[in-house]
Design a protein around this motif. Structure first.
Motif, PDB file in Angstrom:
ATOM      1  N   GLN A 116      65.687  30.626 -16.110  1.00  0.00           N
ATOM      2  CA  GLN A 116      66.265  29.296 -16.210  1.00  0.00           C
ATOM      3  C   GLN A 116      65.199  28.247 -15.949  1.00  0.00           C
ATOM      4  OE1 GLN A 116      69.304  28.739 -13.227  1.00  0.00           O
ATOM      5  NE2 GLN A 116      67.843  28.491 -11.556  1.00  0.00           N
ATOM      6  N   LYS A 140      63.719  24.962 -14.254  1.00  0.00           N
ATOM      7  CA  LYS A 140      63.836  24.458 -12.893  1.00  0.00           C
ATOM      8  C   LYS A 140      64.881  23.355 -12.835  1.00  0.00           C
ATOM      9  CE  LYS A 140      61.245  22.289  -9.148  1.00  0.00           C
ATOM     10  NZ  LYS A 140      59.942  21.748  -8.701  1.00  0.00           N
ATOM     11  N   GLN A 141      65.769  23.468 -11.871  1.00  0.00           N
ATOM     12  CA  GLN A 141      66.851  22.506 -11.758  1.00  0.00           C
ATOM     13  C   GLN A 141      66.328  21.159 -11.298  1.00  0.00           C
ATOM     14  OE1 GLN A 141      70.173  23.936  -9.526  1.00  0.00           O
ATOM     15  NE2 GLN A 141      70.204  25.927 -10.540  1.00  0.00           N
ATOM     16  N   ARG A 154      69.871  21.676  -2.344  1.00  0.00           N
ATOM     17  CA  ARG A 154      69.253  22.305  -3.514  1.00  0.00           C
ATOM     18  C   ARG A 154      67.879  21.704  -3.776  1.00  0.00           C
ATOM     19  NH1 ARG A 154      69.773  26.675  -6.643  1.00  0.00           N
ATOM     20  NH2 ARG A 154      72.016  26.469  -6.402  1.00  0.00           N
TER      21      ARG A 154
END
Length: 764
Positions: free
Chosen positions: A462, A464-465, A553
């Motif tokens: 995924q 990177k948020q 987060r």
């Protein structure tokens, strides 16, 4: 101070001396019942069988050493006194093994019993001739040489330590440092497991509480997919050390309390501050110990968990940026569950009129459970804590690594070698994408029953948020995969039929055999804790800017970012971000062509320089914040004033904000030791930080690595690579239009030799 006999255990004072309440004792009973119900304890019959096998093995090595002593012409006295001894270590020695678990054993022999000729020669031959011994597999060239086999159905890993003694006494104490005198490197490594295990048992205040808590945390880690040293997570010894440190910090706590404190402490832990059970001693034998102030390579370690026996070493050097991030998320999840979650957020959700009705209905669906939890805070939902991580529902994109061989023995050897290399793929993807593409390796393998000599590994991928996605930006990891496959193909014992392929596969195209029972779920479960957290996180981001979960987060990602090392650019990366696009024609690139990085205003050296400045600033800020936040004065290592839980201060409670603030300061103080201020991360990365593991793991499977250097910084990567199927089918450079499973380049042996591999260097 830290144990019943008044002796302080650990390098700091305990955080709390508080004992259990009635609710804590009730929760502990429920936890122990849960662990029994999930079959974590072996039966009495199996325990007796293990003892018999160990006794028989001890007799065998005594016969073996007398046999070789006679063959080498030793005098009658030495022949009569000739002896060898079996020790155990690992989960069996710690008392936390489960049904069917391996027994880690060590054979200690005299100076005239050699490893190559006698242990892997004569003893191996003796075991081969015994009918009760099956699946005998010697690995003499491993970093820690080992013989693996089953004895009467019990799995055994047998190591060998050759001491400088002519006679091995029956009451030999291997905990003494003098046992290492004149020992070779393989012997020091082989002894280390026993010495560390015994030292852990000496350094915990109440062994039974430690064992129950460790059994619980091992089970939790396996259910959540973070139990695997080879995959870059933590193995058995790592979890034992982490739990032992919590036992030291809360010496009078019972297992349910220790589980809660485990998550509470390690959620706040600022890696790479090391976890230490005792002070690191230099010793008198000149063996190198872990010290990032003097050993540059030690500065690369992201999650140092230091072994307590000389020579003290980092047991968790396999942890990568991606796996550290995953474990920190899991620690946070465990902390929230053990603290009965933050109910204010759910109340907040139900009051928000702007939330979609579906969200409200989900909230109301769990209202009864939430109310029950609020009324009885003594209950922890152990089912929720141990809820398995739904790996194949967590990501939209995966890498699939398939391997095959022509027979079972070849597949076992090939699997061992490939598994030892998989962590390299995670590290390479991190490095080549500057950590913009995050990897989540699944710690286990999967098999298709229709293909008995075939297995698959998967890695979730995924972006990177929190990073905005630029239109058309994608990741090109073809060179990364090619480099990985080159390293794997260097296995010197590779035989015909040993094949490997790597492909990109989307969630909707995952094979059915990865799901329980081979049945694909119709829709992702909406009732799981993780689904609720994801929903809350999504709602919070829209309705409550700066909400706690968003900050957590971001803080997790930012903390992990401080561990990044700047790499010399030689692979394609997105300029600022990137994304996967399902159905794209090229498997590994998720793109039909290479990404053209634009560095018109910044060359590679300038890029490294800018990142260097960022790392230096982050490190300086981190150290300054650490020093400013720890304002608890100390005298001779003692915190000023009564400790949390001190009987002299009965007004303090962990439920009070003052107590939690004091506890946070105590944790900060623990992390303000000598290894923090002087620790800094390398500003430039010339080689992968795991060069040592590359050498060692190559030895583990009798392979050897070749030192070939890559070319200079490659910004534009060639677009197409030859793709070949595992069964030798036709080549292709693209996938089918539906984005289904396809091959990356499967390189033949003759092609491998012509392609350079990443540079390998070693450190001692």
């Amino acid at each position: 101070m830290g144990s019943s006999n008044g002796q302080r255990l650990g390098i700091t004072e305990p955080i709390s001396l508080a004992g259990p309440t009635d609710d804590d004792l009730m929760r502990t009973r429920k936890l122990e019942k849960y662990l029994r119900d999930v079959n974590l304890y072996e039966s009495q019959e199996e325990a007796v069988s293990r003892e018999e096998v160990l006794g028989r093995l001890d007799q065998i090595v005594k016969i073996w050493v007398k046999k070789i002593s006679r063959a080498k012409g030793l005098n009658d006295q030495l022949l009569q006194e000739a002896n060898a001894k079996i020790f155990t270590f690992g989960s069996y020695r710690l008392g936390v093994h489960g049904p069917g678990a391996d027994i880690d054993t060590l054979c200690v022999g005299p100076r005239h019993a050699t490893r190559e000729e006698d242990f892997f020669g004569e003893l191996h031959q003796m075991l081969t001739e015994m009918p009760e011994v099956t699946e005998l597999h010697p690995v003499p060239d491993a970093h820690v040489p080992v013989m693996k086999f089953k004895f009467s159905g019990v799995s055994i890993d047998l190591l060998y330590a050759r001491l400088s003694l002519w006679v091995i006494p029956e009451d030999l104490d291997i905990s003494q440092d003098s046992i290492l005198q004149n020992a070779d490197e393989q012997t020091v490594r082989s002894l280390n497991g026993c010495r560390v295990t015994d030292q852990i048992l000496r350094l915990v205040p109440k062994i039974q509480n430690f064992r129950t808590t460790l059994r619980c945390m091992r089970f939790w880690a396996k259910r959540r997919g973070v139990y695997s040293n080879v995959a870059g997570f933590l193995g058995g010894i790592n979890w034992a050390l982490l739990v032992a440190r919590i036992c030291q910090l809360y010496p009078n706590a019972v297992p349910s309390m220790l589980v809660s404190r485990f998550f509470r402490v390690y959620t706040q832990w600022r890696w790479p501050n090391p976890v230490l059970l005792c002070a690191i001693e230099e010793g008198s034998l000149g063996l190198q110990v872990w010290d990032p102030r003097r050993n540059p390579k030690d500065k690369y370690h992201l999650m140092p968990i230091i072994t307590p026996a000389y020579p003290c070493m980092n047991s968790s050097y396999n942890v990568s940026t991606s796996t550290l991030r995953i474990m920190m998320d899991e620690f946070q999840r465990g902390h929230e569950i053990c603290e009965n979650y933050n109910m204010d957020k759910w109340n907040y959700l139900s009051e928000m009129g702007s939330i979609k009705s579906a969200t409200l209905s989900l909230t109301l669906e769990h209202r009864g459970k939430i109310d029950a939890m609020e009324k009885n805070e003594a209950d922890v939902d152990w089912d929720t804590l141990f809820e398995p991580f739904t790996f194949f529902e967590a990501y939209k994109n995966y890498l699939r690594i398939d391997i095959s061989a022509e027979n079972a023995d070849d597949l076992r050897n090939w699997k061992g070698w490939v598994e030892s290399r998989l962590r390299q793929l995670t590290l390479k993807i991190e490095r080549h994408t500057y950590n913009m593409l995050q990897c989540h390796p699944h710690p286990g393998d999967f098999s298709d029953k229709s293909k008995p000599l075939y297995c698959s590994y998967f890695m979730g991928l995924q972006r990177k948020q929190g990073v905005p996605v630029g239109e058309g930006e994608q990741f090109d990891i073809r060179l990364t995969v090619k480099e990985f496959k080159q390293a794997v193909s260097m296995y010197t014992l590779r035989k015909p039929g040993m094949q490997i392929s790597v492909a990109h596969v989307t969630r909707r195209n995952l094979p059915n055999f990865v799901f329980p029972g081979g049945v694909r779920p119709s829709r992702p479960s909406k009732g799981t804790w993780d689904s609720r957290r994801a929903l809350e996180r999504k709602v919070s981001s829209h309705t409550k800017p700066g909400a706690d979960d968003g900050r957590k987060r971001k803080q997790t990602d930012d903390n992990v970012d401080t561990h990044l090392r700047n790499a010399k650019c030689h692979a394609t990366m997105p300029s600022s971000s990137g994304e996967f696009r399902e159905g794209s024609p090229i498997v590994s690139t998720i793109s039909s062509s290479s990404i053209n990085l634009q560095f018109e205003h910044m060359d590679a050296n300038e890029l490294v320089g800018s990142n260097r400045e960022k790392v230096e600033n982050n490190l300086t800020d981190s150290i300054r914040d650490s020093r400013n936040s720890v304002e608890v004065s100390s005298h001779n290592g003692k915190v000023d004033g009564p400790m949390i839980g001190d009987p002299r201060n009965k007004g303090l409670s962990f439920n009070s904000s003052n107590s939690k603030d004091a506890e946070k300061l105590a944790i900060e103080k623990i992390m303000s030791g000598p290894y923090v201020a002087d620790q800094a991360f390398p500003l430039e990365l010339d080689q992968l930080e795991d060069d040592l593991e590359l050498k060692n793991q190559a030895k583990d499977f009798a392979g050897s690595t070749q030192n070939n250097s890559l070319g200079s910084c490659a910004v534009n990567i060639a677009a197409e690579a030859t793709l070949t199927s595992m069964n030798g089918g036709s080549s292709s450079s693209a996938l089918s239009p539906n984005g289904g499973l396809g091959e990356l380049e499967v390189l033949s042996a003759d092609l491998i030799t012509s392609i350079g591999a990443f540079k390998v260097s070693t450190f001692l």
